[in-house]
Design a protein around this motif. Structure first.
Motif, PDB file in Angstrom:
ATOM      1  N   SER A   1       0.738  -1.229  -0.109  1.00 43.43           N
ATOM      2  CA  SER A   1      -0.068   0.085  -0.003  1.00 43.43           C
ATOM      3  C   SER A   1       0.887   1.088  -0.082  1.00 43.43           C
ATOM      4  CB  SER A   1      -0.980  -0.051   1.217  1.00 43.43           C
ATOM      5  OG  SER A   1      -0.081   0.273   2.474  1.00 43.43           O
ATOM      6  N   SER A   2       0.444   2.286  -0.469  1.00 47.75           N
ATOM      7  CA  SER A   2       1.007   3.501  -0.568  1.00 47.75           C
ATOM      8  C   SER A   2       1.326   4.109   0.951  1.00 47.75           C
ATOM      9  CB  SER A   2       0.224   4.574  -1.495  1.00 47.75           C
ATOM     10  OG  SER A   2      -1.157   4.762  -0.665  1.00 47.75           O
ATOM     11  N   ILE A   3       0.385   3.946   1.600  1.00 48.48           N
ATOM     12  CA  ILE A   3       0.607   4.533   3.086  1.00 48.48           C
ATOM     13  C   ILE A   3       0.941   3.400   4.252  1.00 48.48           C
ATOM     14  CG2 ILE A   3      -0.092   5.914   4.972  1.00 48.48           C
ATOM     15  CD1 ILE A   3       0.163   7.283   2.141  1.00 48.48           C
ATOM     16  N   GLY A   4       1.967   3.478   4.672  1.00 51.44           N
ATOM     17  CA  GLY A   4       2.325   2.570   5.773  1.00 51.44           C
ATOM     18  C   GLY A   4       2.976   1.305   5.298  1.00 51.44           C
ATOM     19  N   GLY A   5       2.973   0.912   4.010  1.00 48.36           N
ATOM     20  CA  GLY A   5       3.670  -0.181   3.489  1.00 48.36           C
ATOM     21  C   GLY A   5       2.624  -1.488   3.936  1.00 48.36           C
ATOM     22  N   SER A   6       1.468  -1.702   4.028  1.00 49.58           N
ATOM     23  CA  SER A   6       0.804  -2.829   4.221  1.00 49.58           C
ATOM     24  C   SER A   6       0.777  -3.621   3.015  1.00 49.58           C
ATOM     25  CB  SER A   6      -0.645  -2.444   4.658  1.00 49.58           C
ATOM     26  OG  SER A   6      -1.491  -3.726   4.758  1.00 49.58           O
ATOM     27  N   THR A   7       1.200  -5.025   3.272  1.00 48.66           N
ATOM     28  CA  THR A   7       1.240  -6.082   1.953  1.00 48.66           C
ATOM     29  C   THR A   7       0.465  -6.839   2.141  1.00 48.66           C
ATOM     30  OG1 THR A   7       2.861  -7.313   3.562  1.00 48.66           O
ATOM     31  CG2 THR A   7       3.736  -5.592   2.162  1.00 48.66           C
ATOM     32  N   ASN A   8      -0.027  -7.542   0.888  1.00 50.19           N
ATOM     33  CA  ASN A   8      -0.937  -8.481   0.823  1.00 50.19           C
ATOM     34  C   ASN A   8      -0.267  -9.711  -0.258  1.00 50.19           C
ATOM     35  OD1 ASN A   8      -3.244  -9.930   0.804  1.00 50.19           O
ATOM     36  ND2 ASN A   8      -4.596  -8.291   0.200  1.00 50.19           N
ATOM     37  N   TYR A   9      -0.672 -11.069  -0.307  1.00 45.39           N
ATOM     38  CA  TYR A   9       0.032 -11.764  -0.885  1.00 45.39           C
ATOM     39  C   TYR A   9      -1.037 -13.087  -1.529  1.00 45.39           C
ATOM     40  CZ  TYR A   9       4.223 -10.398   0.877  1.00 45.39           C
ATOM     41  OH  TYR A   9       5.549  -9.515   1.029  1.00 45.39           O
ATOM     42  N   ALA A  10      -0.862 -13.523  -2.697  1.00 43.50           N
ATOM     43  CA  ALA A  10      -1.938 -14.650  -2.704  1.00 43.50           C
ATOM     44  C   ALA A  10      -1.423 -15.716  -2.135  1.00 43.50           C
ATOM     45  CB  ALA A  10      -1.662 -14.832  -4.362  1.00 43.50           C
ATOM     46  N   ASP A  11      -2.368 -16.566  -1.698  1.00 43.30           N
ATOM     47  CA  ASP A  11      -2.183 -17.964  -0.746  1.00 43.30           C
ATOM     48  C   ASP A  11      -0.973 -18.752  -1.469  1.00 43.30           C
ATOM     49  OD1 ASP A  11      -5.609 -18.259   0.030  1.00 43.30           O
ATOM     50  OD2 ASP A  11      -4.055 -17.046   0.771  1.00 43.30           O
ATOM     51  N   SER A  12      -0.914 -18.643  -2.858  1.00 39.81           N
ATOM     52  CA  SER A  12       0.025 -19.687  -3.497  1.00 39.81           C
ATOM     53  C   SER A  12       1.449 -19.272  -3.244  1.00 39.81           C
ATOM     54  CB  SER A  12      -0.232 -19.682  -5.056  1.00 39.81           C
ATOM     55  OG  SER A  12      -0.083 -18.409  -5.539  1.00 39.81           O
ATOM     56  N   VAL A  13       1.889 -17.955  -2.807  1.00 43.74           N
ATOM     57  CA  VAL A  13       2.887 -17.586  -2.729  1.00 43.74           C
ATOM     58  C   VAL A  13       3.573 -17.023  -1.154  1.00 43.74           C
ATOM     59  CG1 VAL A  13       2.902 -16.753  -5.195  1.00 43.74           C
ATOM     60  CG2 VAL A  13       2.593 -15.136  -3.262  1.00 43.74           C
ATOM     61  N   LYS A  14       2.530 -17.056  -0.376  1.00 40.47           N
ATOM     62  CA  LYS A  14       2.740 -16.601   1.059  1.00 40.47           C
ATOM     63  C   LYS A  14       3.820 -17.485   1.551  1.00 40.47           C
ATOM     64  CE  LYS A  14      -1.853 -14.996   2.567  1.00 40.47           C
ATOM     65  NZ  LYS A  14      -3.127 -15.054   3.236  1.00 40.47           N
ATOM     66  N   GLY A  15       4.553 -16.833   2.271  1.00 38.27           N
ATOM     67  CA  GLY A  15       5.680 -17.563   2.724  1.00 38.27           C
ATOM     68  C   GLY A  15       7.022 -17.803   2.023  1.00 38.27           C
ATOM     69  N   ARG A  16       6.909 -17.699   0.685  1.00 35.35           N
ATOM     70  CA  ARG A  16       7.988 -17.735  -0.254  1.00 35.35           C
ATOM     71  C   ARG A  16       8.302 -16.253  -0.826  1.00 35.35           C
ATOM     72  NH1 ARG A  16       7.142 -20.826  -4.623  1.00 35.35           N
ATOM     73  NH2 ARG A  16       4.776 -20.224  -4.770  1.00 35.35           N
ATOM     74  N   PHE A  17       7.139 -15.569  -1.225  1.00 33.29           N
ATOM     75  CA  PHE A  17       7.354 -14.179  -1.849  1.00 33.29           C
ATOM     76  C   PHE A  17       7.274 -12.907  -0.950  1.00 33.29           C
ATOM     77  CE2 PHE A  17       5.974 -15.499  -6.314  1.00 33.29           C
ATOM     78  CZ  PHE A  17       6.859 -16.382  -6.470  1.00 33.29           C
ATOM     79  N   THR A  18       8.291 -11.832  -0.931  1.00 35.89           N
ATOM     80  CA  THR A  18       8.117 -10.636  -0.134  1.00 35.89           C
ATOM     81  C   THR A  18       8.214  -9.501  -0.995  1.00 35.89           C
ATOM     82  OG1 THR A  18       9.324 -12.044   1.306  1.00 35.89           O
ATOM     83  CG2 THR A  18       9.251  -9.671   1.860  1.00 35.89           C
ATOM     84  N   ILE A  19       7.357  -8.636  -0.730  1.00 36.18           N
ATOM     85  CA  ILE A  19       7.391  -7.407  -1.523  1.00 36.18           C
ATOM     86  C   ILE A  19       7.961  -6.274  -0.787  1.00 36.18           C
ATOM     87  CG2 ILE A  19       4.954  -6.720  -0.782  1.00 36.18           C
ATOM     88  CD1 ILE A  19       4.402  -5.758  -3.846  1.00 36.18           C
ATOM     89  N   ALA A  20       8.370  -5.294  -1.351  1.00 39.70           N
ATOM     90  CA  ALA A  20       9.302  -4.289  -0.351  1.00 39.70           C
ATOM     91  C   ALA A  20       9.344  -2.992  -1.323  1.00 39.70           C
ATOM     92  CB  ALA A  20      10.283  -4.729   0.223  1.00 39.70           C
ATOM     93  N   LYS A  21       9.241  -1.960  -0.586  1.00 41.26           N
ATOM     94  CA  LYS A  21       9.677  -0.513  -1.389  1.00 41.26           C
ATOM     95  C   LYS A  21      11.182  -0.461  -0.921  1.00 41.26           C
ATOM     96  CE  LYS A  21       5.275   1.795  -2.102  1.00 41.26           C
ATOM     97  NZ  LYS A  21       4.385   3.207  -1.710  1.00 41.26           N
ATOM     98  N   GLY A  22      12.058   0.135  -2.290  1.00 37.27           N
ATOM     99  CA  GLY A  22      13.091   0.764  -1.926  1.00 37.27           C
ATOM    100  C   GLY A  22      13.330   1.972  -0.965  1.00 37.27           C
TER     101      GLY A  22
END
Length: 127
Positions: free
Chosen positions: A52-73
């Motif tokens: 998300s634009s504010i606070g950096g809240s993240t969301n993942y598809a069930d198929s990738v949870k625990g394997r993928f990580t999203i982050a802003k630079g």
């Protein structure tokens, strides 16, 4: 107008890792929610992750949870998708997309919200 460019795709063996980058040109991403989507051959595009634009809240598809990580630079000019323990079913063209919005939460099911799209980068997981 926001322009997004993906990079970092390639060929990797099952169990390997890749880090995708989504670089913004001309803007910082302070007020943009960014999502990653993917489309495999013969399948519909699906949401993978978002931040998300504010606070950096993240969301993942069930198929990738625990394997993928999203982050802003740190410079807020790019968003990264770290993909670990890759599986053959992760093979797809990966797209990043953005929407200018003040959002504390993001949603990868609302693909139509995202107004700006990159050209995609191919990820192939195979032996």
């Amino acid at each position: 107008q926001l322009q997004l460019v993906e990079s970092g795709g390639g060929l990797v063996q099952p169990g390997g890792s890749l880090r995708l980058s989504c670089a913004a040109s001309g803007f910082t991403l302070d007020y943009y929610t960014i999502g990653w989507f993917r489309q495999a051959p013969g399948k519909e595009r699906e949401g993978v992750s978002c931040i998300s634009s504010i606070g950096g809240s993240t969301n993942y598809a069930d198929s990738v949870k625990g394997r993928f990580t999203i982050a802003k630079g740190n410079a807020k000019k790019a968003v990264y998708l770290q993909m670990n323990r890759l599986k053959p079913e992760d093979t797809a063209v990966y797209y990043c997309a953005g929407v200018e919005a003040v959002q504390f939460m993001c949603d990868i099911t609302k693909e139509h919200w995202y107004a700006y799209w990159g050209q995609g980068t191919q990820v192939t997981v195979s032996t």
